[in-house]
Design an enzyme around this catalytic site. Structure first.
Site, PDB file in Angstrom:
ATOM      1  N   ARG A   1       0.863  -1.150  -0.020  1.00  0.00           N
ATOM      2  CA  ARG A   1       0.006  -0.026   0.014  1.00  0.00           C
ATOM      3  C   ARG A   1       0.714   1.098  -0.161  1.00  0.00           C
ATOM      4  O   ARG A   1       0.477   2.320  -0.474  1.00  0.00           O
ATOM      5  CB  ARG A   1      -0.896  -0.038   1.031  1.00  0.00           C
ATOM      6  CG  ARG A   1      -2.307  -0.718   1.031  1.00  0.00           C
ATOM      7  CD  ARG A   1      -3.090  -0.738   2.131  1.00  0.00           C
ATOM      8  NE  ARG A   1      -4.402  -1.243   1.714  1.00  0.00           N
ATOM      9  CZ  ARG A   1      -5.218  -1.695   2.677  1.00  0.00           C
ATOM     10  NH1 ARG A   1      -5.139  -1.510   3.931  1.00  0.00           N
ATOM     11  NH2 ARG A   1      -6.427  -1.915   2.272  1.00  0.00           N
TER      12      ARG A   1
ATOM     13  N   LYS B   1     -15.890 -15.171   6.164  1.00  0.00           N
ATOM     14  CA  LYS B   1     -17.321 -14.852   6.705  1.00  0.00           C
ATOM     15  C   LYS B   1     -18.164 -14.860   5.217  1.00  0.00           C
ATOM     16  O   LYS B   1     -17.989 -14.153   4.659  1.00  0.00           O
ATOM     17  CB  LYS B   1     -17.533 -13.784   7.479  1.00  0.00           C
ATOM     18  CG  LYS B   1     -16.971 -13.735   8.882  1.00  0.00           C
ATOM     19  CD  LYS B   1     -17.595 -12.856   9.624  1.00  0.00           C
ATOM     20  CE  LYS B   1     -17.502 -13.004  10.977  1.00  0.00           C
ATOM     21  NZ  LYS B   1     -17.953 -11.693  11.667  1.00  0.00           N
TER      22      LYS B   1
ATOM     23  N   GLY C   1      -7.017  -6.652   0.999  1.00  0.00           N
ATOM     24  CA  GLY C   1      -5.910  -6.690   1.368  1.00  0.00           C
ATOM     25  C   GLY C   1      -5.129  -8.131   1.585  1.00  0.00           C
ATOM     26  O   GLY C   1      -4.220  -8.356   1.325  1.00  0.00           O
TER      27      GLY C   1
ATOM     28  N   GLY D   1     -12.456  -3.979   1.178  1.00  0.00           N
ATOM     29  CA  GLY D   1     -13.903  -3.622   1.333  1.00  0.00           C
ATOM     30  C   GLY D   1     -14.275  -2.778   0.491  1.00  0.00           C
ATOM     31  O   GLY D   1     -15.351  -2.844  -0.090  1.00  0.00           O
TER      32      GLY D   1
HETATM   33  C1  3PG Z   1      -8.690  -1.787   5.270  1.00  0.00           C
HETATM   34  O1  3PG Z   1      -7.598  -2.264   5.191  1.00  0.00           O
HETATM   35  O2  3PG Z   1      -9.752  -2.475   4.593  1.00  0.00           O
HETATM   36  C2  3PG Z   1      -8.520  -0.164   4.804  1.00  0.00           C
HETATM   37  O3  3PG Z   1      -7.528   0.314   5.077  1.00  0.00           O
HETATM   38  C3  3PG Z   1      -9.865   0.385   5.605  1.00  0.00           C
HETATM   39  O4  3PG Z   1      -9.625   0.041   7.006  1.00  0.00           O
HETATM   40  P1  3PG Z   1     -11.228   0.064   7.978  1.00  0.00           P
HETATM   41  O5  3PG Z   1     -11.583  -1.445   7.309  1.00  0.00           O
HETATM   42  O6  3PG Z   1     -10.385  -0.270   9.199  1.00  0.00           O
HETATM   43  O7  3PG Z   1     -11.873   0.911   7.705  1.00  0.00           O
END
Ligand code: 3PG
Ligand code: MG
Length: 402
Positions: free
Chosen positions: A43, A208, A359, A383
């Site tokens: 990242r 999940k 990720g 997400g």
């Molecule tokens: C992630 O790793 O999914 C993003 O950096 C967003 O982080 P968060 O889900 O804690 O908002």
């Protein structure tokens, strides 16, 4: 990307020399639990094109990011200090680190920046206003943050699905553009939703079903095949009437999975064998067992070799587009990494345009030593990429449109 969104080139064309440019990045990198060292810097590398362009153009670059989920107050285990060090190494120039986000240190650090220098502010989430659901509280923090820049660049694709001050409220207060990474991510993902070349195969894993339900619903009518592995496959196996031992199971999702299997008949492929272990541990005794014969005391921790072969065949034969999100097993433990490795290799070998989202899957590609160049695009958003494919309005993108 929508024609109404300006991008970094538009800002560069205006001239940024001597201007303070606030860049929202997603530098939320995984850290080793024992040593605190960065275990995957993907990242950080992903925002270098944007930062490099701003540095070359003589901007005073002020970078901000979150890391982890601290609770609105400083918490040393979530400090961006190690990220500042790594970012400096990658840029080949020191990064001035502010020990707070909008306080005295941040103000002094930004004021001292020379043209073409880079500062990193401490974790945005050390401030309650960043993630607050209260518009006024978020707005007050956004005011302080916006005061540190003359223009705003959003290059935090991994966070565009969050309605947070740095993502949603700051662009309402400053001239704003999308950075190179956000632009590329949206370009790639929009081809998947608008005009994927067929056959289009999606591979989903992760723990999940409930996290993936919306994306499964959205993709089911569009895809030619949907391959399901990872912890979530056990709820589907249960829905098929199989016993799953002590494997991960979302009981309240079994009925939903049964319904999805009916609607996705002929499209959804589930594991035919799994690696089942005595315990959730790297050295646990384990065997490959048929998916309909998991012993009652055992936990499924990976998909089995026959499944990998079947998935690989589905991924290789004539497929034109692939989207993959979520590991097939507990790949962090060598004994249960075979499924994720096998699927990743099949994707890498396929001729299809492949997109890796999330990720964990992106980290898996790198930690298994696969060549990133064999994939069409490795998304920095987990997400965020899923919510994009679900067709949701992403607050960070919507904010750039105005
Ligand atoms: C992630 O790793 O999914 C993003 O950096 C967003 O982080 P968060 O889900 O804690 O908002
Ligand atoms: Mg997340």
């Amino acid at each position: 990307m929508s024609a109404t969104i300006r991008n970094l080139d538009d800002l560069l064309a205006e001239g940024v020399s001597g201007r303070r440019v606030l860049v929202r990045a997603d530098l939320n990198v995984p850290l080793d639990k024992q040593t605190g060292a960065i275990t995957d810097d993907g990242r950080i590398r992903a925002v270098l094109p944007t930062l490099g362009a701003l540095v070359s153009a003589g901007a005073k670059v002020v970078v901000c990011s979150h890391l982890g989920r601290p609770k609105g107050a400083p918490d040393p285990q979530f400090s961006l200090t190690p990220v500042a060090g790594r970012l400096g190494e990658l840029l080949g120039a020191p990064v001035h680190f502010a020990t707070d986000t909008v306080g005295e240190s941040a103000q002094a650090t930004v004021a001292a920046l020379a043209d073409g220098e880079v500062a990193l502010l401490e974790n945005l989430r050390f401030n309650k206003g960043e993630t607050s659901k209260d518009d006024a509280e978020r707005g007050a923090f956004a005011d302080q943050l916006a005061a540190l820049g003359d223009a705003y660049v959003d290059d935090a694709f991994g966070a565009v699905h969050r309605k947070h001050a740095s993502v949603y409220d700051v662009p309402a207060r400053l001239p704003h553009v999308a950075g190179r990474l956000v632009l590329r991510e949206v370009e790639v993902l929009s081809t998947l939703t608008e005009s994927p070349e067929r056959p289009y195969v999606v591979v989903l894993g992760g723990s999940k079903v409930s996290d993936k339900l919306a994306v499964i619903e959205a993709l089911l009518p569009t895809v030619d095949r949907l391959l399901i592995g990872g912890g979530m496959c056990f709820t589907f196996l249960k829905a098929q009437g199989h016993e799953v031992g002590t494997s991960l199971l979302e009981k309240d999702m079994v009925e939903t999975c049964r319904n999805l299997l009916e609607r996705g008949a002929g499209k959804i492929m589930l594991p035919v064998d799994v690696v089942a272990a005595d315990a959730f541990a790297p050295d646990a005794a384990h065997d490959v067992v048929p998916a309909d014969g998991i012993p009652s005391h055992r936990v499924g921790l990976d998909i089995g070799p026959e499944t990998v072969a079947g998935f690989a065949a589905a991924l290789r034969t004539g497929t034109r587009t692939i989207f993959w999100n979520g590991p097939m097993g507990v790949f962090e433990m060598a004994a249960f990494a075979g499924g994720t490795r096998g699927v990743a290799e099949a994707i890498a070998e396929s001729e299809a345009f492949s997109v890796v989202g999330g990720g964990d899957s992106a980290a898996a590609v790198r930690s298994l030593g696969l060549d990133e160049k064999s994939f069409g695009h490795i998304s920095t958003g987990g997400g965020a990429s899923l919510e994009y494919l679900e067709g949701k309005t992403l607050p960070g993108i919507a904010a750039l449109e105005n």
